[in-house]
Design a protein around this motif. Structure first.
Motif, mmCIF file in Angstrom:
data_model
loop_
_atom_site.group_PDB
_atom_site.id
_atom_site.type_symbol
_atom_site.label_atom_id
_atom_site.label_comp_id
_atom_site.label_asym_id
_atom_site.label_seq_id
_atom_site.Cartn_x
_atom_site.Cartn_y
_atom_site.Cartn_z
ATOM 1 N N MET A 35 0.806 -1.286 0.056
ATOM 2 C CA MET A 35 0.025 0.038 0.153
ATOM 3 C C MET A 35 0.826 1.458 -0.134
ATOM 4 S SD MET A 35 -3.106 -1.196 2.564
ATOM 5 C CE MET A 35 -3.882 0.136 1.941
ATOM 6 N N ARG A 36 2.006 1.106 0.769
ATOM 7 C CA ARG A 36 2.902 2.390 0.772
ATOM 8 C C ARG A 36 3.347 2.702 -0.747
ATOM 9 N NH1 ARG A 36 6.476 2.876 6.079
ATOM 10 N NH2 ARG A 36 4.930 2.365 7.504
ATOM 11 N N ALA A 37 3.761 1.754 -1.719
ATOM 12 C CA ALA A 37 3.919 1.862 -3.149
ATOM 13 C C ALA A 37 2.425 2.156 -4.094
ATOM 14 C CB ALA A 37 4.568 0.824 -3.549
ATOM 15 N N GLY A 38 1.455 2.255 -3.423
ATOM 16 C CA GLY A 38 0.202 2.453 -4.030
ATOM 17 C C GLY A 38 -0.200 1.504 -4.733
ATOM 18 N N GLU A 39 -0.026 0.140 -4.559
ATOM 19 C CA GLU A 39 -0.168 -0.843 -5.321
ATOM 20 C C GLU A 39 -1.740 -1.099 -5.512
ATOM 21 O OE1 GLU A 39 0.573 -5.835 -5.774
ATOM 22 O OE2 GLU A 39 1.564 -4.752 -4.209
ATOM 23 N N HIS A 40 -2.431 -0.720 -4.460
ATOM 24 C CA HIS A 40 -3.899 -1.020 -3.971
ATOM 25 C C HIS A 40 -4.700 -0.011 -5.092
ATOM 26 C CE1 HIS A 40 -2.840 2.105 -1.462
ATOM 27 N NE2 HIS A 40 -3.964 2.676 -1.114
#
Length: 213
Positions: A35-40
């Motif tokens: 989620m920190r990498a914005g994968e979601h």
């Protein structure tokens, strides 16, 4: 085909699903979402949950999102496996009431408190004391109602552990590590209920997963 849970073990919503799967003793694959990498918010995840939130769930060709919908699916479709988490007939109506209470009365307040007291400090942000005070007062009122309910029934939905209790566990676990714990401890029936449901082996397994991250 093995069920898949896409999410983060830090997510209370994902934890809710993982606890149910462990209560049922079902085999599943956990697919971490960064989620920190914005994968979601990436296209491949949005195909599973168009709202870009965890968790997402797959059981064969069935794809679901929204944690409480997923837990109800698992509890009903796999009712003969592991811990019975739902009831039949009229008791299910009462169970449904307390599931709604968790979602609309407990979780919004508890989530705000865990954000202010746990996650904000984790991210180097300042806690808003006014928000904490406001939501502590709201939580106290909710717990007064829980104390009355638990004086009549061992668990919230009925006299056995169900989804109505289980759904509390992720946020409850986080709040127990803050000064808000005093609100639960001050109410004997609530305190006993918390100790009981937090001793579930299924929760311990999920917390072990979280600690490995």
């Amino acid at each position: 085909m093995v069920m898949k849970v896409h999410g983060s073990v830090l997510s209370t919503a994902a934890m809710r699903v993982l606890i149910v799967l462990n209560e049922k003793g079902l085999e599943f694959e956990f697919v971490p979402v960064d989620m920190r990498a914005g994968e979601h918010k990436k296209e491949h995840f949005l195909a599973l949950n168009p709202f870009g939130q965890v968790p997402a769930f797959e059981d064969g060709d069935l794809k679901l999102f929204e944690s409480r919908a997923i837990t109800q699916y698992i509890a009903n479709v796999y009712k003969d496996k592991g811990t019975p988490l739902v009831c039949e007939g009229k008791p299910m109506a009462t169970l449904g009431v307390w599931m709604e209470v968790e979602a609309h009365q407990f979780d919004p307040v508890g989530s705000k408190l865990q954000w202010e007291l746990l996650f904000k400090p984790m991210f180097g942000m300042a806690t808003d004391a006014a928000v904490v005070e406001e939501n502590e007062a709201k939580l106290a009122k909710v717990l007064d109602i829980y104390e009355a309910r638990l004086s009549q029934s061992k668990y919230l939905g009925c006299d056995c552990f169900t989804l109505a209790d289980l759904h509390h566990l992720p946020v409850l676990t986080n709040l127990m590590g803050t000064h808000v714990k005093k609100l639960f401890d001050a109410r004997p029936k609530v305190s006993a209920w918390v100790a009981d449901i937090m001793a579930r082996p299924a929760l311990a397994k999920v917390l072990a997963m979280r600690n490995q991250q």
